[in-house]
Design an enzyme around this catalytic site. Structure first.
Site, PDB file in Angstrom:
ATOM      1  N   PRO A  22       3.279  -4.792   2.994  1.00  0.00           N
ATOM      2  CA  PRO A  22       5.147  -4.493   2.806  1.00  0.00           C
ATOM      3  C   PRO A  22       5.540  -3.847   3.912  1.00  0.00           C
ATOM      4  CG  PRO A  22       4.316  -4.195   0.985  1.00  0.00           C
ATOM      5  CD  PRO A  22       2.889  -4.374   1.632  1.00  0.00           C
ATOM      6  N   GLU A  23       5.907  -4.426   4.962  1.00  0.00           N
ATOM      7  CA  GLU A  23       6.630  -3.837   5.773  1.00  0.00           C
ATOM      8  C   GLU A  23       8.505  -3.206   5.247  1.00  0.00           C
ATOM      9  OE1 GLU A  23       6.294  -3.379   9.926  1.00  0.00           O
ATOM     10  OE2 GLU A  23       3.926  -4.083   9.493  1.00  0.00           O
ATOM     11  N   HIS A  43      -4.984  -7.980 -12.333  1.00  0.00           N
ATOM     12  CA  HIS A  43      -4.254  -6.726 -11.501  1.00  0.00           C
ATOM     13  C   HIS A  43      -2.053  -6.634 -11.874  1.00  0.00           C
ATOM     14  CE1 HIS A  43      -7.626  -5.582  -9.402  1.00  0.00           C
ATOM     15  NE2 HIS A  43      -7.967  -7.026  -9.151  1.00  0.00           N
ATOM     16  N   ARG A  89      -5.394  -3.128  -5.065  1.00  0.00           N
ATOM     17  CA  ARG A  89      -5.212  -2.085  -4.903  1.00  0.00           C
ATOM     18  C   ARG A  89      -4.723  -0.736  -5.092  1.00  0.00           C
ATOM     19  NH1 ARG A  89      -6.115  -3.220   1.979  1.00  0.00           N
ATOM     20  NH2 ARG A  89      -7.106  -0.820   1.834  1.00  0.00           N
ATOM     21  N   LYS A 129       6.477  15.157  23.017  1.00  0.00           N
ATOM     22  CA  LYS A 129       6.178  14.297  21.392  1.00  0.00           C
ATOM     23  C   LYS A 129       4.715  13.567  22.724  1.00  0.00           C
ATOM     24  CE  LYS A 129       6.918  12.566  17.650  1.00  0.00           C
ATOM     25  NZ  LYS A 129       5.612  13.581  17.070  1.00  0.00           N
TER      26      LYS A 129
END
Length: 294
Positions: free
Chosen positions: A2-3, A101, A124, A167
């Site tokens: 997920p973003e 899970h 995970r 940067k």
DNA sequence: AAGTGAACCTGAAGGC
DNA sequence: TGCCTTCAGGTTCACT
């Protein structure tokens, strides 16, 4: 997986089920996810009403009527599914039936008296749920250093230029840095750079003029970041509705990407004859077109 | 200080 | 078939 767009999609799916519901029972099937559950997690959740389900970057924020908020992160493999009395499929038949899970189960009582369950599954276990008082949320370790949301007024060319000035890190790394823009992940960074025709290897500071103002490319990048995120949220919303009708689950949706996971395929940019390539930057895959991303 | 890589954990997919 | 390696959409920590 997920973003930000996936987390927002999950939030929109869960909010109608969870908001204003009372958590009658909370089941924790293990003592920890990425981090241990707080000792008083149970007692701070059970009996509370969920007043709102919000989002900051990739975090879900579940506000409770006792003034606490649960900061939730899905990590790489976290997902939610819901079981609802009204949903197709049989709620009572499904109740209590766990899959591998399934780590956390919210047993809910809706304002109309009906019951529902929300189940968190995470193979995970990179995800987590942390509790903090709402009044202290902005100072919380997970929240305080987050940069601006990619969608909205806070992100603009001047802001990006200020953050990218001096940067040396490559654009890929700079855009993944959650303290600059909060919510971008590997996929949408690759997609936004491709749309803008920018090499992921280019140093971030090269998008800043000596005056400190953003270059034209920097402005285009900002627009493309916003577009890519907005489009993904729109796509997630529509496929989520389809998904809910079949089995009531909330998870990820299929997308077709221009560059992500497209190694070896022809670049889709008009008139570009390049082939999408995969490289590794900071230990993570970057997909880009060496021909049109200069 | 900033930037890179390893670690956390499980499962899926591909090569032999 | 099975065994081995590699890889996965995220973050944090330890090093240079």
């Amino acid at each position: 997986m997920p973003e930000l767009p996936e987390v927002e999609t999950v939030r929109r799916g869960l909010a109608p089920v969870m908001e204003d519901a009372v958590v009658e029972e909370l089941v924790l099937n293990r003592p920890n996810l990425r981090f241990p559950f707080a000792d008083n997690f149970h007692e701070l959740v059970e009996g509370q009403r969920i007043t709102s389900l919000g989002r900051r970057a990739k975090y879900l924020l579940m506000d409770l009527s006792n003034g606490q908020v649960i900061i939730m992160h899905l990590g790489m493999s976290g997902s939610f599914r819901t079981l609802d009395e009204k949903a197709p499929g049989n709620f009572h038949h499904e109740r209590g039936k766990l899959e591998a899970h399934d780590h956390v189960i919210f047993h809910l009582r809706r304002p109309d008296g009906e019951q529902a369950q929300v189940i968190y599954n995470d193979p995970r276990r990179f995800g987590f749920m942390l509790m903090t008082p709402r009044a202290e949320l902005d100072q919380h370790k997970m929240i305080r250093d987050l940069g601006v949301e990619p969608v909205g007024n806070a992100l603009d060319g001047d802001h990006l230029a200020q953050k990218f000035a001096n940067k040396a890190a490559p654009l890929k790394a700079a855009l993944l840095d959650q303290s600059i823009i909060a919510g971008l992940g590997n996929i949408y960074v690759c997609e936004a750079l491709w749309r803008t025709g920018l090499s992921p290897k280019r140093k971030a500071r090269t998008l800043v003029l000596k005056s400190g103002k953003p270059t034209a490319r920097a402005l285009a990048l900002v627009d493309n970041v916003k577009d890519v995120i907005n489009e993904a949220i729109a796509a997630g919303g529509s496929s989520l509705r389809d998904h809910t009708q079949t089995d009531g689950s909330l998870g990820y949706f299929q997308h077709s990407f221009a560059v992500y996971d497209q190694e070896g395929n022809a670049c889709q940019k008009p008139d570009c004859i390049g082939t999408i390539r995969r490289i590794v930057q900071s230990g993570r895959s970057t997909f880009y077109c060496p021909s049109c991303q200069g």
